[in-house]
Design a protein around this motif. Structure first.
Motif, PDB file in Angstrom:
ATOM      1  N   ASP A  59       0.826  -1.216   0.000  1.00 38.69           N
ATOM      2  CA  ASP A  59       0.000   0.000   0.000  1.00 38.69           C
ATOM      3  C   ASP A  59       0.857   1.262   0.000  1.00 38.69           C
ATOM      4  OD1 ASP A  59      -2.290  -1.482  -0.060  1.00 38.69           O
ATOM      5  OD2 ASP A  59      -2.680  -1.352   2.079  1.00 38.69           O
ATOM      6  N   ASP A  60       1.748   1.364  -0.981  1.00 38.79           N
ATOM      7  CA  ASP A  60       2.576   2.557  -1.048  1.00 38.79           C
ATOM      8  C   ASP A  60       2.919   2.915  -2.494  1.00 38.79           C
ATOM      9  OD1 ASP A  60       4.628   0.781  -1.798  1.00 38.79           O
ATOM     10  OD2 ASP A  60       5.434   0.661   0.223  1.00 38.79           O
ATOM     11  N   VAL A  61       3.418   4.115  -2.646  1.00 40.73           N
ATOM     12  CA  VAL A  61       3.949   4.613  -3.918  1.00 40.73           C
ATOM     13  C   VAL A  61       5.421   4.919  -3.694  1.00 40.73           C
ATOM     14  CG1 VAL A  61       3.845   6.431  -5.662  1.00 40.73           C
ATOM     15  CG2 VAL A  61       1.734   5.581  -4.633  1.00 40.73           C
ATOM     16  N   THR A  62       6.283   4.416  -4.583  1.00 43.60           N
ATOM     17  CA  THR A  62       7.730   4.562  -4.413  1.00 43.60           C
ATOM     18  C   THR A  62       8.321   5.351  -5.574  1.00 43.60           C
ATOM     19  OG1 THR A  62       7.859   2.458  -3.221  1.00 43.60           O
ATOM     20  CG2 THR A  62       9.915   3.337  -4.129  1.00 43.60           C
ATOM     21  N   CYS A  63       9.262   6.230  -5.242  1.00 43.31           N
ATOM     22  CA  CYS A  63      10.037   6.966  -6.240  1.00 43.31           C
ATOM     23  C   CYS A  63      11.496   6.547  -6.093  1.00 43.31           C
ATOM     24  CB  CYS A  63       9.892   8.474  -6.047  1.00 43.31           C
ATOM     25  SG  CYS A  63      11.021   9.468  -7.059  1.00 43.31           S
ATOM     26  N   CYS A  64      12.126   6.129  -7.207  1.00 43.59           N
ATOM     27  CA  CYS A  64      13.518   5.719  -7.164  1.00 43.59           C
ATOM     28  C   CYS A  64      14.227   6.209  -8.419  1.00 43.59           C
ATOM     29  CB  CYS A  64      13.649   4.203  -7.028  1.00 43.59           C
ATOM     30  SG  CYS A  64      13.020   3.289  -8.450  1.00 43.59           S
ATOM     31  N   ASP A  65      15.559   6.133  -8.407  1.00 41.70           N
ATOM     32  CA  ASP A  65      16.305   6.524  -9.594  1.00 41.70           C
ATOM     33  C   ASP A  65      16.472   5.316 -10.507  1.00 41.70           C
ATOM     34  OD1 ASP A  65      18.331   4.944  -8.538  1.00 41.70           O
ATOM     35  OD2 ASP A  65      19.522   6.631  -7.846  1.00 41.70           O
TER      36      ASP A  65
END
Length: 562
Positions: free
Chosen positions: A467-473
């Motif tokens: 239940d999350d939104v992730t931002c990564c490179d």
């Protein structure tokens, strides 16, 4: 362009066909000899810069197509909106840019276009890339020669050894020789393919060089300004691909070897192999030319962050998709729409006026991504029998290519000349559309039907397991993670606007927007706005419109006001 380069624009308005002899970049049209004389004497145009039509024709066709007039109002582009990073006419400024804070004179923006840092950096990068390609190609050629020499040396050793042993080993000798040839041919083919790829890249870069030379000589300032942004982006892609080809300035050098088994002379009856063939890869360092990362043209702003509290959505139109379980959607450049219908095993094409254009069958279609380079879309599917990514030609609505990836796939997004997609193998992968090489980017326990999007050099993805939104490179290093703690929301579809705000559909009939730093969110749309269990959504960064597809029957297009 305002008129054809071959016909005098003024005479053409009088229904007279006369060939143009010169080109006025400020009037954006060609002129015949008679009209040229009036043009050079008129007070309004006597100071305009003109060039012979033959010289103007040296410009690449795509540069010629850059108009200096507003395509909507047919008025000269005189202003530049820094908020939207677009030139505009006076009417556009009043109609579409009332809320924009920075509207400046276009002349001030473009006056130094040909001498800008961006122009010089791009030219320098092209020179460096071509020089580096030449170095790598020569190294591959040397390696190819060494492999051939080594093969001959191994064959000679095999023959000398064979003379000292009896007929019992003849069959094993042939087997080993064939194996050596097979390995050598395979590795040689890889090297030839690499050389061919480098030659192709060098050819593309050389074309950009010639294009820049012609732009500097013959293009107007606005044409140069608009063209270099496109060329700069393309060259950055080529540079990024090249640097990924030689990570940290190092490349693998292939050689082959064969070790004759020591017991073969003493224990002929006990030996069942003539030798062992192996590949020995060594690393060679190269003194590659590589300047610092290209500096952006400083006169243009980077992304301006818009506070999510100021974002509102206005109903633009509803579209009857007549589709069920829509899992993916997008808006095409001509404002037509495409919907991936999982249950119906179809891809539905809708015109901008809401009428159906076409339907094609695609088993278990999940998500799709628009590929601007070749005017096509990439579509994922999630069945055991459809472990591939299909490339659909938008002109004939047919599959032009199937890319086998050996995984069930869900969300997909375009990134330069590659695709980023979620798999059922607990990872997010990137595949190059050039050579179909695949690399893993994110290793995580990713849920089925996870969705992914890219913006600048970042990847954003949803995960219903956590239940999350992730931002990564692009290396998978997490920049931030937004968890839906104490909130009855489950993240599904995801899209990004042109300022980095993240839009997500949830399991509560709504769309939320998350700030670019992942710290704040607000509800943007709900069932009160016509949403019914939506999953798929798409933000058109050119028109600032948001397409949200309900899971069945219809979709809604909203104008995003910031």
């Amino acid at each position: 362009m305002a008129s054809s380069t071959h016909i005098c624009g003024i005479c053409d308005l009088r229904n007279i066909s006369k060939p143009s002899k010169i080109w006025c970049s400020e009037c954006d049209e060609g002129l015949c000899n008679a009209c040229q004389e009036h043009h050079s004497l008129s007070k309004a145009t006597r100071q305009h810069s003109i060039i012979p039509i033959a010289e103007y024709s040296n410009l690449p066709s795509d540069i010629m197509q850059i108009s200096q007039s507003c395509c909507k109002h047919d008025e000269k582009l005189i202003l530049y909106c820094k908020d939207h990073e677009n030139p505009c006419c006076g009417k556009c400024a009043v109609e579409s840019h009332k809320q924009c804070k920075e509207i400046v004179s276009l002349d001030e923006i473009i006056k130094n276009a040909k001498t800008s840092v961006s122009f010089h950096e791009t030219e320098a990068t092209l020179i460096e890339l071509i020089d580096n390609i030449s170095k790598i190609r020569n190294a591959h050629k040397e390696n190819l020669t060494d492999v051939s020499k080594k093969r001959k040396a191994i064959e000679l050793e095999i023959k000398k050894t064979r003379l000292r042993i009896d007929k019992h080993l003849n069959k094993m000798q042939k087997t080993l020789t064939d194996e050596i040839h097979g390995v050598c041919d395979k590795e040689s083919e890889k090297l030839r393919l690499s050389i061919k790829t480098l030659d192709g890249t060098e050819h593309v870069l050389s074309e950009y060089q010639m294009k820049i030379v012609n732009i500097k000589k013959y293009a107007s300032d606005i044409q140069a300004f608009m063209a270099i942004k496109k060329i700069e982006t393309d060259v950055e892609k080529e540079e990024e691909y090249f640097l990924s080809y030689i990570p940290e300035g190092k490349m693998n050098i292939v050689t082959i070897n064969c070790k004759i088994a020591k017991p073969i002379q003493a224990f002929l009856n006990q030996t069942n192999t003539f030798g062992d063939v192996g590949i020995e890869t060594t690393t060679r360092s190269f003194a590659l030319s590589h300047k610092k990362s290209m500096q952006a043209q400083m006169m243009l702003p980077k992304v301006h962050t818009i506070a999510i509290e100021n974002i509102t959505a206005l109903l633009h139109k509803r579209v009857n998709t007549v589709s069920y379980n829509v899992r993916g959607c997008c808006i095409l450049p001509n404002e037509n729409m495409v919907f991936a219908c999982f249950d119906q095993n179809t891809l539905t094409f809708m015109r901008s006026n809401g009428s159906k254009d076409a339907t094609i069958r695609l088993p278990a279609a999940v998500d799709l991504a628009y590929l601007e380079a070749d005017k096509s879309i990439a579509v994922t599917s999630s069945t055991e029998t459809e472990k591939c990514i299909r490339i659909i030609d938008l002109q004939n609505k047919k599959t032009k290519k199937n890319i086998l990836v050996n995984t069930k796939n869900f969300g997909i997004a375009a990134f330069h000349d590659s695709l980023v997609y979620c798999t059922n193998s607990n990872n997010i992968r990137m595949i190059s559309l050039r050579d179909e090489l695949v690399k893993n980017i994110v290793y995580a326990e990713i849920s089925p039907f996870a969705y992914v999007e890219t913006f600048q050099d970042l990847i954003y993805y949803t995960n219903t397991k956590t239940d999350d939104v992730t931002c990564c490179d692009m290396k998978g290093i997490v920049k931030w993670r937004f968890k839906f703690e104490n909130v009855d929301l489950i993240p599904y579809g995801i899209t990004i606007d042109n300022t980095g705000n993240v839009y997500v559909t949830t399991g509560s009939n709504n769309v939320i927007v998350i700030s670019p730093d992942g710290k704040r969110y607000k509800e943007l749309l709900s069932s009160r706005d016509g949403l019914r269990n939506p999953i798929a959504l798409y933000y058109d960064r050119k028109t600032n419109t948001l397409l949200v597809s309900n899971r069945s029957k219809d979709a809604v297009v909203y104008d995003i006001v910031r």
